[in-house]
Design a protein around this motif. Structure first.
Motif: not given
Length: 126
Positions: A72-77, A105-112
């Motif tokens: 699981v990859i997120v923008t905010d652990h 860091i992920m593309p704009e809008g992606d959170q997970v």
């Protein structure tokens, strides 16, 4: 070697699903998903990405209990507890795979983004 790949439409040099079938039966499915609706909050995006994973599993004749590994990859652990609530409702009790949870860091809008490995049953042949 029998590998089936389902490419990402926007970038055919990448796959959203790859399936490797062992010669005697069984094998593995790898799939990656993000939410189809980037207007959702993190729990909403997580639920939608997991629904995409459900589709991959169903298309391969599998279910959630076949997942053996998940990344699981997120923008905010710090939002892990929110994700965990969605995961707990989605994953059948007693079938939790090995799972990692990292921030990136992920593309704009992606959170997970969710990446799974699932085992194909040995009676499933190419």
């Amino acid at each position: 070697m029998s590998v089936t790949r389902i490419p990402i439409e926007e970038m055919p040099s990448k796959s959203k699903v790859a399936i490797y079938r062992l010669p005697g039966g069984g094998g593995f499915l790898w799939g990656v998903a993000t939410s189809r609706d980037l207007s959702l909050d993190l729990p909403g995006q997580a639920a939608d990405a997991l629904a995409v994973i459900d589709g991959y599993l169903t298309d391969a004749g599998l279910d959630r209990t076949c997942i053996v590994r998940c990344e699981v990859i997120v923008t905010d652990h710090d939002r892990k507890p929110e994700f965990d609530e969605v995961w707990k409702a989605w994953m059948p009790e007693g079938h939790g795979p090995v799972r990692s949870f990292v921030q990136s860091i992920m593309p704009e809008g992606d959170q997970v983004e969710i990446i799974v490995t699932a085992a194909l049953p040995t009676d499933q042949k190419a």
